[in-house]
Enzyme design. Structure first.
Site, PDB file in Angstrom:
ATOM      1  N   ASP A 273      66.891  21.327 144.303  1.00 54.02           N
ATOM      2  CA  ASP A 273      67.054  22.761 144.152  1.00 54.02           C
ATOM      3  C   ASP A 273      68.552  23.012 143.979  1.00 54.02           C
ATOM      4  OD1 ASP A 273      65.280  25.556 145.648  1.00 54.02           O
ATOM      5  OD2 ASP A 273      66.756  25.499 144.050  1.00 54.02           O
TER       6      ASP A 273
HETATM    7  C1  GLC Z   1      66.897  28.773 143.365  1.00 49.33           C
HETATM    8  C2  GLC Z   1      65.515  28.645 143.877  1.00 49.33           C
HETATM    9  C3  GLC Z   1      64.602  27.872 142.985  1.00 49.33           C
HETATM   10  C4  GLC Z   1      64.978  28.094 141.536  1.00 49.33           C
HETATM   11  C5  GLC Z   1      66.370  27.521 141.327  1.00 49.33           C
HETATM   12  C6  GLC Z   1      66.857  27.714 139.879  1.00 49.33           C
HETATM   13  O1  GLC Z   1      67.835  28.773 144.358  1.00 49.33           O
HETATM   14  O2  GLC Z   1      65.345  28.171 145.205  1.00 49.33           O
HETATM   15  O3  GLC Z   1      63.266  28.295 143.276  1.00 49.33           O
HETATM   16  O4  GLC Z   1      64.055  27.454 140.686  1.00 49.33           O
HETATM   17  O5  GLC Z   1      67.319  28.103 142.198  1.00 49.33           O
HETATM   18  O6  GLC Z   1      66.996  29.071 139.596  1.00 49.33           O
END
Ligand code: GLC
Length: 729
Positions: A273
Site C-alpha cells: 500500500d
Molecule cells: C491508499 C489506500 C489504498 C489505495 C492506495 C492508492 O492509501 O490505502 O486503498 O489503493 O493508497 O491510492
C-alpha cells in the site's frame, strides 16, 4: 544485434508453444536474462504521477508502474518513452483506484453488496473496467475485500460488510467483473484484492490501528474473501498498512508467502500500500529504509508503491547479500508475467485509444446499469402503515435536508473520475418522476456537520404545507473512506434535531439516509414511520431513490452489516460467539449493557419490501449427513402481499458443540428470488461437510461429528429452525 534478435524472439515465442503460460514464463526468463540489476529493481518501483525526473527514470528502465496517470493521451505519452526510448522497451503498468465505477459512478461497494446480487455486482465492475481501460488504466486497486465489523472505521464503505461467506462471493464477482474472461482483452482490468490482510480489524475502528486477533479469527473471518479473490484469478493483491499480532503485513512472510503462495498457490504479484514499506520504520520493525526494503522483498512484497525503498536500496541490499539474486528475480518475474498476460508487450498502447475514451465512457447504457444497481442497493428499513410507496399524484411534497439536492456527496468516497455534474440528486430525481400536478417544496433545513437550527423555521413551514415530508440526512461523501474514522456514529450536526422537529409537525415523514457506514439513530428508528437506507448511490442516485419512493421499483436490498443502536454498542455483529452467559435483557448477570437493548438496531441480512413473504415447510433430505454426502435444505417462500417483489432467502448454520467455541450463526447460503403476488417457490440449498469445517483446537481445518442447527429466513435474526447430525462415518 544480440538484443534485437532476442527481443524479436520474445515476440514470436508465444505462437510456437503449446501452453501460453509456459510460453510467457519462457519469455519472462529470456527478458530477465538481459536485465541489469537497476532495470530489475525498476520493475518493482511504482510512483504516483509523472515528472521530468520520473520520465528520465522511465527512459533508464528504473520505474515499472505508475498510479494516477490517466487518460489515453497521458498514458500514451509516458508509455512511448518506456517502449521506444528505454533499452529493453518494457511497457509500464498504469494503476488507479477504480472502486465503484470509473466515470459512471456506481453505488459504493457497501451499497451494492446489499443487493446480494452477484451477477449485478459483476456487471457493474465489467462496466467500470470498460471505462477505465478506455482511459489508459490497466490495473485497479480493487476489490477491497476487507471484512469490517466496526462502523467507526470509515473504510467499511469500501467493502462488502461483516460476513466472510457473502464477502467471498462478492470478492470473486468483482474480480471476474474487472478482469473479464481474458486478460489480453482490451477491456480487461487487472484486479488487486486489498488490503491483505485484516485491515478492517483495527482496534477501536481507528484507521491504520493495531490488529490483534487470533490466527483462527484471521483464517475464518478475514482471509476467506482474499482466498475467493485469488481463486477467481485476481492478478494482484495489495498488502495492508496494519500489523497483525505484532507483524506488519508489509513484512509478514507468513501471510504474503507461506499462506498466499504456499497454501493458496497464488501466482500473481503483491504491491505494497502507499508507502507501507516505509511505514515499517514507524511500526518499529525496521531501523532504516534499506532494512524496510529487505523485509518487504523477503516477505513477498513485489512492488513498492511510493516508498522509495526499493528504488533507493534494493540494489545495495543485493550487493550486501541482504537479499539474494533469486529473491529479486522472483519478484521481477511476477511483475513481468502480469505485463505479458495483459498483452502489453505486443500492444503497449492497447488502452491509449482516444476514440474509445470518447465512445465508451458515461454512456446511456452505463447510466441505466448504474440506476438498476442503485435501485437494488437500497434497503427499506421501516415502512409503518405502508406509508411507502408514495402516490404520484400528491398535491404537495416537501423535500428537506442537506443531502436532498447534493451532487457531491452522493458520489461517495473513492469516486475515481466521477463528477458532480453527472449526478441526478434526490430532488432532481423526484421532480423528474412527478408530473407538474405535484407541488414540490425544498429547503436544506440544516447543514450536514455544522450544528445549526437556523434553517428549521423554513423547513417546518414547508413541511406544514405538504402532504408528505421526505427528509434526506446522513453523512457527507467524505466522512467515510480512508482516514475517516469517527468516534460517534450518530447523525452528524443537528440533523436528528431536524428530523425530530419535522416528526413533531404530525405530517407523515420519510427519512432517506445517505451514509458510508452503519449509523446509530435509535430515536428515528422508533419514531419515524418510514426509513430508507440509500448509502451513496452514485450518478443515478435521484432516479433510483424516486423509483423506490414511488413504487416503480420494489426495494429488495438487505444489510450486510449490523446497525448498532448507539456507538457504544460497537462492535456488534451477527456471527458472534454465544459466550457462557448469552445476553438476556431481563437477567442482569449476562453479557450485555444495562442501559441498552442488546440486539442490534437492525441485524445483518435485514431489509423489508413493499410486499410480505412467508416461510414454511422447512425440510432436510436427511437427518444425518455423512462424509462425501450432500444435505439438501428446502423451504417454501410465498409472496403474501399484493405486489411483486424479490426476497433474499438466507441459510445459516450453527455447530452446537465443538472442541472450540463456534459462532452462534454463520451464513452458509443465500438465494434471491422474485415472486408475484400469491406466488410460492420451493427454494433448495445444498450443504456439504466442507461447508461445516472450522479450525479446531489444533488449528486443523476439520468438521467434527455432532449436531448442527440450521436457520432459514429473511435475515440473521429470524427464520425457521431445524437440525441434523453430522456423522464421521
Ligand atoms: C491508499 C489506500 C489504498 C489505495 C492506495 C492508492 O492509501 O490505502 O486503498 O489503493 O493508497 O491510492
Amino acid at each position: 544485434m544480440k538484443y534485437k534478435s532476442l527481443l524479436i524472439l520474445l515476440f514470436i515465442l508465444p505462437f510456437c508453444s503449446a501452453s501460453a503460460q509456459s510460453s510467457i514464463d519462457r519469455r519472462v526468463d529470456s527478458l530477465l536474462s538481459l536485465m541489469t540489476v537497476d532495470e530489475k529493481v525498476g520493475q518493482l518501483v511504482q510512483y504516483s504521477g509523472t515528472s521530468a525526473q520520473r520520465k528520465t527514470l522511465v527512459r533508464q528502465g528504473r520505474i515499472g508502474s505508475f498510479l494516477n496517470v490517466l487518460g489515453a493521451n497521458s498514458t500514451r505519452e509516458v508509455q512511448r518513452i518506456a517502449v521506444e526510448e528505454s533499452r529493453l522497451r518494457i511497457p509500464l503498468l498504469f494503476g488507479f483506484d477504480v472502486i465503484h465505477g470509473y466515470r459512471t459512478t456506481f453505488p459504493i461497494p457497501l451499497a451494492t453488496a446489499c443487493s446480494w446480487d452477484i451477477a449485478l455486482i459483476e456487471k457493474a465492475e465489467r462496466i467500470a473496467a470498460t471505462e477505465a481501460t478506455a482511459a489508459g488504466v490497466h490495473w485497479t486497486f480493487s476489490p477491497m475485500v476487507d471484512i469490517a465489523r466496526d462502523p467507526r472505521w470509515g473504510r467499511i464503505a469500501e467493502g462488502a460488510g461483516e460476513d466472510p461467506y457473502l464477502g467471498s462471493a462478492v470478492a470473486a464477482a468483482r474480480v471476474r467483473g474487472f478482469q473479464g474472461p481474458n486478460l489480453r482483452s482490451p477491456t480487461s482490468l487487472l484486479a488487486c484484492a486489498k488490503h491483505f490482510a485484516a485491515y478492517g480489524g483495527a482496534e477501536g475502528g481507528r484507521d491504520y490501528n493495531t490488529v490483534d486477533i487470533s490466527e483462527r479469527t484471521l483464517r475464518e473471518i478475514y482471509l476467506p474473501p482474499f482466498k475467493a479473490a485469488v481463486d477467481a484469478g485476481a492478478g494482484s493483491l495489495m498488502c495492508s498498512f496494519n500489523e497483525i499480532a505484532g507483524m506488519p503485513s508489509s513484512a509478514n512472510r507468513t501471510l504474503l508467502t507461506d499462506i498466499l503462495r504456499g497454501e493458496w498457490k497464488f501466482d500473481g504479484f503483491v504491491v505494497s500500500d502507499w508507502n507501507s514499506i516505509g511505514e515499517l520504520l514507524q511500526h518499529g520493525v525496521a531501523a532504516d529504509l534499506k532494512e524496510a526494503a529487505v523485509l518487504g522483498l523477503k516477505a513477498g512484497v513485489d512492488m513498492d508503491m511510493e516508498a522509495d525503498a526499493y528504488h533507493n536500496h534494493l540494489a545495495a541490499a543485493l550487493r550486501e547479500d541482504r537479499i539474494t539474486g533469486s529473491e529479486l528475480d522472483e519478484a521481477v518475474r511476477r511483475v513481468l508475467r502480469a505485463k505479458f498476460q495483459l498483452g502489453l508487450f505486443e500492444n503497449p498502447y492497447r488502452n491509449c485509444d482516444i476514440g474509445r475514451e470518447r465512445r465508451d465512457i458515461l454512456t446511456p447504457e452505463h447510466r441505466e446499469a448504474a440506476r438498476k444497481t442503485a435501485q437494488r442497493s437500497i434497503v427499506l428499513l421501516k415502512n409503518q402503515n405502508n406509508l411507502l410507496p408514495l402516490r404520484k399524484d400528491l398535491k404537495t411534497l416537501a423535500i428537506i435536508g442537506p443531502l436532498a439536492d447534493d451532487k457531491e456527496s452522493t458520489l461517495g468516497p473513492w469516486h475515481a473520475m466521477g463528477k458532480p455534474e453527472d449526478v441526478i440528486p434526490v430532488l432532481g430525481g423526484i421532480k423528474a418522476k412527478l408530473g407538474s400536478g405535484t407541488k414540490v417544496l425544498f429547503t436544506r433545513g440544516c447543514e450536514i456537520e455544522k450544528p445549526s437550527m437556523s434553517g428549521f423555521t423554513e423547513a417546518l413551514d414547508i413541511a406544514r404545507q405538504a402532504d408528505v415530508v421526505v427528509v434526506v440526512v446522513g453523512e457527507s461523501g467524505q466522512m467515510s473512506g480512508e482516514a475517516e474514522s469517527r468516534s460517534n456514529i450518530g447523525l452528524p450536526g443537528s440533523q436528528e434535531d431536524l428530523v425530530r422537529a419535522l416528526q413533531g409537525t404530525g405530517k407523515p415523514v420519510v427519512v432517506i439516509l445517505m451514509n458510508g457506514r452503519p449509523l446509530a439513530f435509535e430515536w428515528i428508528a422508533e419514531n419515524v414511520p418510514s426509513i430508507v437506507e440509500t448509502w451513496f448511490l452514485g450518478v443515478e442516485t435521484g432516479n433510483a431513490i424516486a423509483d423506490v419512493l414511488f413504487g416503480d421499483y420494489n426495494p429488495s436490498g438487505k444489510l450486510t452489516t449490523s446497525f448498532p443502536r448507539v456507538t457504544g454498542q460497537v462492535p456488534v455483529y451477527y456471527n458472534h460467539k454465544n459466550t457462557g452467559r448469552p445476553p438476556v435483557d431481563s437477567v442482569k448477570w449476562t453479557s450485555k449493557y444495562l442501559d441498552l437493548k442488546n440486539s442490534p438496531l437492525y441485524p445483518f441480512g435485514y431489509g423489508l419490501s413493499y410486499t410480505t413473504f412467508s416461510y414454511s415447510q422447512l425440510a432436510l433430505s436427511a437427518k444425518t449427513l455423512k462424509p462425501a454426502e450432500n444435505l439438501i435444505v428446502s423451504v417454501t417462500v410465498k409472496n403474501t402481499g399484493n405486489r411483486s417483489g424479490e426476497e433474499i432467502v438466507q441459510l445459516y448454520a450453527r455447530d452446537e458443540v465443538a472442541n472450540v467455541t463456534r459462532p452462534s450463526r454463520e451464513l452458509k447460503g443465500f438465494q434471491k428470488i422474485s415472486l408475484a403476488p400469491g406466488e410460492s417457490k420451493r427454494v433448495h440449498f445444498v450443504l456439504t461437510p466442507e461447508n461445516l469445517k472450522f479450525y479446531d483446537r489444533d488449528m486443523k481445518w476439520t468438521v467434527e461429528p455432532g449436531r448442527f442447527s440450521l436457520y432459514v429466513g429473511p435475515n440473521s435474526a429470524e427464520g425457521l429452525e431445524t437440525g441434523f447430525h453430522y456423522s464421521a462415518q
